[in-house]
Design a protein around this motif. Structure first.
Motif, PDB file in Angstrom:
ATOM      1  N   ASP A  63       0.796  -1.231   0.000  1.00 14.32           N
ATOM      2  CA  ASP A  63       0.000   0.000   0.000  1.00 14.32           C
ATOM      3  C   ASP A  63       0.828   1.280   0.000  1.00 14.32           C
ATOM      4  O   ASP A  63       0.368   2.323  -0.474  1.00 14.32           O
ATOM      5  N   PHE A  64       2.047   1.264   0.528  1.00 13.74           N
ATOM      6  CA  PHE A  64       2.847   2.478   0.666  1.00 13.74           C
ATOM      7  C   PHE A  64       3.053   3.155  -0.687  1.00 13.74           C
ATOM      8  O   PHE A  64       2.889   4.366  -0.827  1.00 13.74           O
ATOM      9  N   SER A  65       3.380   2.370  -1.698  1.00  9.90           N
ATOM     10  CA  SER A  65       3.659   2.937  -3.020  1.00  9.90           C
ATOM     11  C   SER A  65       2.418   3.537  -3.661  1.00  9.90           C
ATOM     12  O   SER A  65       2.529   4.444  -4.500  1.00  9.90           O
ATOM     13  N   GLU A  66       1.242   3.061  -3.292  1.00 12.21           N
ATOM     14  CA  GLU A  66       0.000   3.546  -3.892  1.00 12.21           C
ATOM     15  C   GLU A  66      -0.620   4.684  -3.092  1.00 12.21           C
ATOM     16  O   GLU A  66      -1.109   5.663  -3.670  1.00 12.21           O
ATOM     17  N   ALA A  67      -0.621   4.568  -1.773  1.00 11.97           N
ATOM     18  CA  ALA A  67      -1.282   5.557  -0.928  1.00 11.97           C
ATOM     19  C   ALA A  67      -0.427   6.790  -0.685  1.00 11.97           C
ATOM     20  O   ALA A  67      -0.959   7.882  -0.461  1.00 11.97           O
ATOM     21  N   ASP A  68       0.880   6.634  -0.735  1.00 13.98           N
ATOM     22  CA  ASP A  68       1.787   7.756  -0.471  1.00 13.98           C
ATOM     23  C   ASP A  68       2.988   7.668  -1.409  1.00 13.98           C
ATOM     24  O   ASP A  68       4.128   7.482  -0.978  1.00 13.98           O
ATOM     25  N   PRO A  69       2.770   7.804  -2.737  1.00  9.89           N
ATOM     26  CA  PRO A  69       3.842   7.580  -3.706  1.00  9.89           C
ATOM     27  C   PRO A  69       4.988   8.572  -3.593  1.00  9.89           C
ATOM     28  O   PRO A  69       6.130   8.240  -3.946  1.00  9.89           O
ATOM     29  N   ASP A  70       4.719   9.774  -3.103  1.00 14.46           N
ATOM     30  CA  ASP A  70       5.786  10.770  -3.010  1.00 14.46           C
ATOM     31  C   ASP A  70       6.791  10.394  -1.924  1.00 14.46           C
ATOM     32  O   ASP A  70       8.009  10.460  -2.135  1.00 14.46           O
ATOM     33  N   ASN A  71       6.295   9.991  -0.757  1.00  9.80           N
ATOM     34  CA  ASN A  71       7.220   9.531   0.277  1.00  9.80           C
ATOM     35  C   ASN A  71       7.859   8.208  -0.115  1.00  9.80           C
ATOM     36  O   ASN A  71       9.035   7.971   0.182  1.00  9.80           O
ATOM     37  N   TYR A  72       7.094   7.354  -0.772  1.00  9.64           N
ATOM     38  CA  TYR A  72       7.667   6.085  -1.248  1.00  9.64           C
ATOM     39  C   TYR A  72       8.870   6.366  -2.143  1.00  9.64           C
ATOM     40  O   TYR A  72       9.928   5.738  -2.000  1.00  9.64           O
ATOM     41  N   ALA A  73       8.739   7.324  -3.060  1.00  9.44           N
ATOM     42  CA  ALA A  73       9.845   7.655  -3.967  1.00  9.44           C
ATOM     43  C   ALA A  73      11.038   8.197  -3.198  1.00  9.44           C
ATOM     44  O   ALA A  73      12.196   7.872  -3.520  1.00  9.44           O
ATOM     45  N   ALA A  74      10.779   9.013  -2.180  1.00  8.42           N
ATOM     46  CA  ALA A  74      11.878   9.563  -1.388  1.00  8.42           C
ATOM     47  C   ALA A  74      12.610   8.455  -0.631  1.00  8.42           C
ATOM     48  O   ALA A  74      13.848   8.441  -0.568  1.00  8.42           O
ATOM     49  N   TYR A  75      11.857   7.528  -0.057  1.00  7.95           N
ATOM     50  CA  TYR A  75      12.479   6.407   0.646  1.00  7.95           C
ATOM     51  C   TYR A  75      13.247   5.516  -0.329  1.00  7.95           C
ATOM     52  O   TYR A  75      14.356   5.072  -0.042  1.00  7.95           O
ATOM     53  N   ALA A  76      12.647   5.256  -1.487  1.00  7.20           N
ATOM     54  CA  ALA A  76      13.286   4.367  -2.456  1.00  7.20           C
ATOM     55  C   ALA A  76      14.582   4.958  -2.997  1.00  7.20           C
ATOM     56  O   ALA A  76      15.540   4.229  -3.282  1.00  7.20           O
ATOM     57  N   ALA A  77      14.615   6.270  -3.135  1.00  5.92           N
ATOM     58  CA  ALA A  77      15.831   6.912  -3.621  1.00  5.92           C
ATOM     59  C   ALA A  77      16.986   6.749  -2.631  1.00  5.92           C
ATOM     60  O   ALA A  77      18.141   6.590  -3.027  1.00  5.92           O
ATOM     61  N   LYS A  78      16.654   6.755  -1.355  1.00  2.00           N
ATOM     62  CA  LYS A  78      17.690   6.639  -0.323  1.00  2.00           C
ATOM     63  C   LYS A  78      17.964   5.197   0.064  1.00  2.00           C
ATOM     64  O   LYS A  78      19.094   4.833   0.426  1.00  2.00           O
ATOM     65  N   PHE A  79      16.930   4.339  -0.026  1.00  2.00           N
ATOM     66  CA  PHE A  79      17.057   2.932   0.362  1.00  2.00           C
ATOM     67  C   PHE A  79      16.547   2.048  -0.777  1.00  2.00           C
ATOM     68  O   PHE A  79      15.472   1.442  -0.673  1.00  2.00           O
ATOM     69  N   PRO A  80      17.282   1.959  -1.874  1.00  3.21           N
ATOM     70  CA  PRO A  80      16.782   1.210  -3.039  1.00  3.21           C
ATOM     71  C   PRO A  80      16.517  -0.258  -2.748  1.00  3.21           C
ATOM     72  O   PRO A  80      15.745  -0.900  -3.467  1.00  3.21           O
ATOM     73  N   GLU A  81      17.123  -0.795  -1.698  1.00  3.92           N
ATOM     74  CA  GLU A  81      16.889  -2.201  -1.364  1.00  3.92           C
ATOM     75  C   GLU A  81      15.422  -2.471  -1.027  1.00  3.92           C
ATOM     76  O   GLU A  81      14.946  -3.600  -1.139  1.00  3.92           O
ATOM     77  N   MET A  82      14.687  -1.437  -0.636  1.00  2.00           N
ATOM     78  CA  MET A  82      13.294  -1.656  -0.238  1.00  2.00           C
ATOM     79  C   MET A  82      12.446  -2.111  -1.417  1.00  2.00           C
ATOM     80  O   MET A  82      11.432  -2.795  -1.227  1.00  2.00           O
ATOM     81  N   THR A  83      12.826  -1.746  -2.618  1.00  2.00           N
ATOM     82  CA  THR A  83      12.037  -2.129  -3.795  1.00  2.00           C
ATOM     83  C   THR A  83      12.158  -3.612  -4.095  1.00  2.00           C
ATOM     84  O   THR A  83      11.397  -4.144  -4.913  1.00  2.00           O
ATOM     85  N   ARG A  84      13.096  -4.295  -3.438  1.00  4.49           N
ATOM     86  CA  ARG A  84      13.272  -5.733  -3.658  1.00  4.49           C
ATOM     87  C   ARG A  84      12.683  -6.580  -2.538  1.00  4.49           C
ATOM     88  O   ARG A  84      12.757  -7.800  -2.580  1.00  4.49           O
ATOM     89  N   ILE A  85      12.112  -5.935  -1.539  1.00  4.02           N
ATOM     90  CA  ILE A  85      11.476  -6.669  -0.447  1.00  4.02           C
ATOM     91  C   ILE A  85      10.140  -7.235  -0.948  1.00  4.02           C
ATOM     92  O   ILE A  85       9.353  -6.506  -1.558  1.00  4.02           O
ATOM     93  N   PRO A  86       9.863  -8.504  -0.722  1.00  4.83           N
ATOM     94  CA  PRO A  86       8.598  -9.091  -1.187  1.00  4.83           C
ATOM     95  C   PRO A  86       7.386  -8.346  -0.646  1.00  4.83           C
ATOM     96  O   PRO A  86       7.370  -7.922   0.513  1.00  4.83           O
ATOM     97  N   THR A  87       6.372  -8.187  -1.489  1.00 11.73           N
ATOM     98  CA  THR A  87       5.142  -7.507  -1.080  1.00 11.73           C
ATOM     99  C   THR A  87       3.987  -8.498  -0.986  1.00 11.73           C
ATOM    100  O   THR A  87       4.008  -9.566  -1.607  1.00 11.73           O
TER     101      THR A  87
END
Length: 364
Positions: A63-87
């Protein structure tokens, strides 16, 4: 390196904790492997472990990427490993995959309190218990003023971050008191306030809050929530006639970037880095709905929008400050909610502050 490659600490010991549902649960702590039943629980983990907020996360709801995409992008830019965590899918919609969860060998699953009934109806709790995987319930949505702080303490204890949790709690309580102490002393006349929950998200009008969540924020900030007494629970709906009859002095729309749900919708896209010109235009457009006809707030320009996720994060005290300044500008001339939000980011959060969390039809 992803947390799902980690191994438990040799010094983990069993502890018994009480979760927000009042359940006593034994876990080995400090925990190493966590599944987040809602992606936005990272708001809490991030405040406790800002240097590595995903170090213990082996799976999370999407839900994070859909409900709050702007913060999701900020987190992903700093912690790219999060995009590989199973959802995962959700417990409430029945799309959670127990076998997938078990394969990740979590020490604990954090669930939001609102999903408890659905979790039990689908027997997810029984299935996970049979696999030796405990569920702990936290809450920062149903009763944020009552449950956010014990939820922070609970996660702090699980992670061995008790001191960090108490520092955050001290900050939150001090910032909230800057409003509540002054309201209690001054006893100002309370404006009538309509909270337009996710205004413009759909053509229906109008979702709002009863005595909980943003409804409670309104009361703490020195306002009178027009839905209190009409909506008995935290969430509900007012019809246009009820809003017009109440004639609110203030209208506050909750908004966010909901392009994933309603592309091109009429929602007000406030949030980190938001386009304030576009947000103001969309906010003004919402005043043309039938429910806004002739009400005092529209006539006087007292119409505002604020980031919707303040209802679902441990940052509620910032929303209370912002509401208080709108409702009682003379009483709170020296209060700067943006400075509070900036300090919150600088002291506790993993990502840099970006303005854009609110907008108003008048300059303040």
């Amino acid at each position: 390196m992803l947390a799902l490659a980690s191994t438990p600490h040799a010094w983990a010991d069993p502890i018994t904790v009480t979760d927000i549902a009042g359940r006593n649960v034994t876990v080995d702590a400090p925990v190493e492997r966590i599944i987040l039943g809602e992606g936005r629980q990272i708001y809490l983990l991030g405040a406790l472990e800002p240097e590595a907020p995903f170090a213990h996360v082996v799976g999370w709801r999407h839900d994070f990427s859909e409900a709050d995409p702007d913060n999701y992008a900020a987190y992903a830019a700093k912690f790219p490993e999060m995009t590989r965590i199973p959802t995962f899918g959700g417990f409430k919609d029945g799309t959670f995959d127990v076998e997938q969860a078990a394969s990740l060998k979590p020490d604990v699953v954090l669930m939001n309190l609102e999903a408890k009934a659905a979790t039990e109806d689908a027997a997810y709790d029984t299935k996970l218990a049979e696999l030796g995987i405990p569920i702990l319930y936290i809450d920062f949505r149903e009763k944020p003023l009552e449950h956010t702080i014990p939820s922070m303490r609970l996660i702090g204890r699980l992670l061995g971050d008790e001191k960090r949790a108490e520092a955050f709690i001290d900050f939150a309580e001090a910032q909230l008191a800057r409003v509540t102490d002054r309201i209690a002393a001054a006893k100002p006349e309370r404006p009538r306030v309509f909270i337009d929950r996710a205004g413009g998200y759909s053509d229906d009008c109008c979702m709002s809050f009863g005595p909980g969540n943003f409804g409670e924020y309104v009361e703490l900030a020195g306002g009178d929530n027009i839905a209190d007494g009409i909506i008995p629970q935290t969430f509900g709906t007012l019809n246009p006639e009820q809003i017009i009859a109440a004639n609110p002095d203030q209208v506050v729309v909750t908004g966010g970037n909901w392009g994933a749900y309603v592309p091109g919708g009429n929602w007000v896209g406030v949030g980190p880095g938001a386009d304030m010109g576009e947000a103001r235009t969309k906010l003004e457009n919402l005043t043309r709905r039938t429910a806004m006809t002739g009400i005092a707030a529209v006539e006087n320009g007292e119409v505002h929008a604020i980031w919707h996720q303040f209802y679902n994060s441990p940052y509620y005290f910032v929303a209370v400050q912002r509401l208080a300044k709108w409702f009682h500008p003379d009483l709170f001339q020296d209060l700067d909610p943006e400075a509070t939000l900036r300090e919150l980011h600088e002291r506790f959060l993993p990502v840099d502050y970006m303005p854009g969390y609110w907008v108003s039809l008048h300059d303040d």
